[in-house]
Design an enzyme around this catalytic site. Sequence first.
Site, mmCIF file in Angstrom:
data_model
loop_
_atom_site.group_PDB
_atom_site.id
_atom_site.type_symbol
_atom_site.label_atom_id
_atom_site.label_comp_id
_atom_site.label_asym_id
_atom_site.label_seq_id
_atom_site.Cartn_x
_atom_site.Cartn_y
_atom_site.Cartn_z
ATOM 1 N N GLU A 31 0.541 19.851 8.614
ATOM 2 C CA GLU A 31 1.742 19.663 9.320
ATOM 3 C C GLU A 31 3.108 20.067 8.596
ATOM 4 O OE1 GLU A 31 -0.673 17.547 9.563
ATOM 5 O OE2 GLU A 31 -1.184 16.886 11.478
ATOM 6 N N GLY A 51 0.779 5.879 2.082
ATOM 7 C CA GLY A 51 1.802 6.214 2.746
ATOM 8 C C GLY A 51 2.564 5.428 3.451
ATOM 9 N N ARG A 52 2.053 4.464 4.261
ATOM 10 C CA ARG A 52 2.798 3.603 5.473
ATOM 11 C C ARG A 52 3.498 2.462 4.629
ATOM 12 N NH1 ARG A 52 -2.360 3.673 5.831
ATOM 13 N NH2 ARG A 52 -3.712 1.961 5.506
ATOM 14 N N HIS A 112 13.611 -3.839 32.007
ATOM 15 C CA HIS A 112 13.929 -2.926 32.922
ATOM 16 C C HIS A 112 12.561 -1.975 33.483
ATOM 17 C CE1 HIS A 112 17.899 -4.347 34.040
ATOM 18 N NE2 HIS A 112 17.777 -4.497 32.612
ATOM 19 N N LYS A 117 3.093 12.731 0.153
ATOM 20 C CA LYS A 117 2.302 12.060 -1.099
ATOM 21 C C LYS A 117 1.196 13.361 -1.842
ATOM 22 C CE LYS A 117 -0.743 8.395 -2.090
ATOM 23 N NZ LYS A 117 -0.986 7.227 -1.762
ATOM 24 N N GLU A 168 -2.518 1.683 11.529
ATOM 25 C CA GLU A 168 -3.373 2.037 10.618
ATOM 26 C C GLU A 168 -3.981 1.176 9.316
ATOM 27 O OE1 GLU A 168 -2.174 6.365 9.684
ATOM 28 O OE2 GLU A 168 -1.671 5.442 7.799
ATOM 29 N N LYS A 198 -7.334 15.441 9.827
ATOM 30 C CA LYS A 198 -6.968 16.614 8.697
ATOM 31 C C LYS A 198 -8.174 17.431 8.672
ATOM 32 C CE LYS A 198 -3.537 13.474 6.061
ATOM 33 N NZ LYS A 198 -3.051 13.269 4.940
HETATM 34 C C1 G6Q Z 1 -0.385 6.480 5.759
HETATM 35 C C2 G6Q Z 1 -1.399 7.649 5.991
HETATM 36 C C3 G6Q Z 1 -0.562 8.800 6.478
HETATM 37 C C4 G6Q Z 1 0.245 9.893 5.596
HETATM 38 C C5 G6Q Z 1 0.285 11.245 6.456
HETATM 39 C C6 G6Q Z 1 1.150 12.046 5.296
HETATM 40 O O1 G6Q Z 1 -0.687 5.557 5.229
HETATM 41 O O2 G6Q Z 1 -2.031 8.129 4.884
HETATM 42 O O3 G6Q Z 1 0.189 8.562 7.609
HETATM 43 O O4 G6Q Z 1 1.321 9.174 5.229
HETATM 44 O O5 G6Q Z 1 -0.915 11.805 6.565
HETATM 45 O O6 G6Q Z 1 0.510 12.183 4.205
HETATM 46 P P1 G6Q Z 1 1.229 12.859 2.935
HETATM 47 O O7 G6Q Z 1 2.314 12.216 2.550
HETATM 48 O O8 G6Q Z 1 0.204 13.201 1.951
HETATM 49 O O9 G6Q Z 1 1.800 14.306 3.656
#
Ligand code: G6Q
Length: 548
Positions: free
Chosen positions: A218, A273-274, A390, A212, A359, A510
């Site tokens: 990462e 994001g989620r 199990h 996003k 989250e 971050k």
């Molecule tokens: C989700 C969070 C988090 C995010 C990641 C990746 O709700 O904000 O999990 O999706 O940190 O972020 P980017 O899509 O900006 O790389």
Amino acid sequence: MGTTTATASLRQTPAWQALEENAEALRETHLRDLFAADPERGERFSIEAEGLFLDYSKNRITEDTIRLLLQLAEERGVAERRDAMFAGEKINVTERRAVLHVALRAPKGEHIEVDGEDVVPEVHEVLDRMSEFAERIRSGAWQGHTGKRIRNVVNIGIGGSDLGPVMAYEALRYYSQRDLTFRFVSNVDGTDLAEATRDLDPEETLFIVASKTFTTLETLTNARSAREWLLATLDDEAAVAKHFVAVSTNEAEVSKFGIDTANMFGFWDWVGGRYSMDSAIGLSTMIAIGPDNFRRLLAGFHTLDEHFRTAPFERNLPVLMGLLTVWYADFFAAQTVAVLPYDQYLKRFPAYLQQLTMESNGKSVTLEGAHVDYETGPIFWGEPGTNGQHSFYQLIHQGTKLVPADFIGFSHTLNPIGDHHDLLMANVFAQTEALAFGKTPEEVRAEGTEEWLVPHRVFEGNRPSNTILADRLDPETLGKLVALYEHSVFVQGVIWNVNSFDQWGVELGKVLAKRIAGELEADSEPELTHDSSTNALLRRYRNTRRTS
Ligand code: G6Q
């Protein structure tokens, strides 16, 4: 923002106080007694809506409990806040954003406005571009730099830009185009990228960089290394345009990375994001299952959105599930919820739900910034059945902790082999029955058990569960299931008066890692100003790395 009642202290509300009394009265009541007292209980506490059947009768509740929980929802203004979300109001107050994942699955022609602008046409514009692109990959019309067709799709993203895509790919694998290989790289640990690419031919590989913000350490680190991996074989910068596409809201950073913005699929700041698996972040899903199936997935989401928006609360699936989660977290001190899907395709569903729930509601201050004096979001965890049986079910059956559980099953399997499916489903029903009713000492003795062994073989029971049944795991059903949990999380967040849509804990990570990465990489010994533990760990790592 909120209703007047939502800002009153939760514990002081009349419904909360009545619920405390209700919980006290129920503390010693066994599900055995509740079922014995009401032969209709199974039907009374079951509802069916939009193809999802929820049996919530094996919960430690009475009709009074449900009435009071519904009263709590009313007192906290769940309906008003739901309507504010659907209306595009900026309910994510700490980030000053609207929360409109529901717009991602709104059919063409619906109107949902943000800052006075209808966002639905843009959503469909992006979906159409994604469809066109997905078809070109699926048909082989899109060629790599050397003219070969694409056979491998690697999604690079993390958190919300990874967990939705990987969960949806696994869940809908049955519907996927089988001559395409899908991989998902999230961890900055080089092993993730190395293992995902080691057997792939760069000439046939497409990377989707899903981020996003397009600033996530990462993802950008993995994307840069993926580009090096590609160019090590193709040795021509021009190849990047054929082998890299981006999904992002940040056009400037995408082009800075070297990806042609013609190959960028956008979304908006009002998609968390989620909550983004049905935005362009779902591009890998769409390539896997095809645009028609992707639209079926969206239709499933939308069906549940409409249900949440319009169904009376006493028959509203996400409202009831959200309230039951609050019930155990706050009135029975349950620290966790287990999610137990009896379908191998849903193996990443618990991991996906962990982010969605934890989250969103892992917060300890209210919208007004006051510390809460009640429990908020529980820990979500789980594994597909029957595997969990199990291993960790032992603790759910006989441990000292109360673990409310959601069992998810389907009437039809997508892979009918012998009697596997009946055996699988027999386990769902047997487990929820055993958890609820247990086994008394008398029953154990009647089996001829020696006296000293009796306590070990007794099952107290009275362990609550929900059972969710659907017809089969198809794209629509997956959309409905995800939306069910999304809205359940929303309901919980409103009751607790927390912001379910920010994630300052994630942002903290971050920033912190960036500073330490600089200290690890510095040529000369940096001056460390952390605490004595962190300083020593950093020094040790720097030294051992140098000597080994
Ligand atoms: C989700 C969070 C988090 C995010 C990641 C990746 O709700 O904000 O999990 O999706 O940190 O972020 P980017 O899509 O900006 O790389």
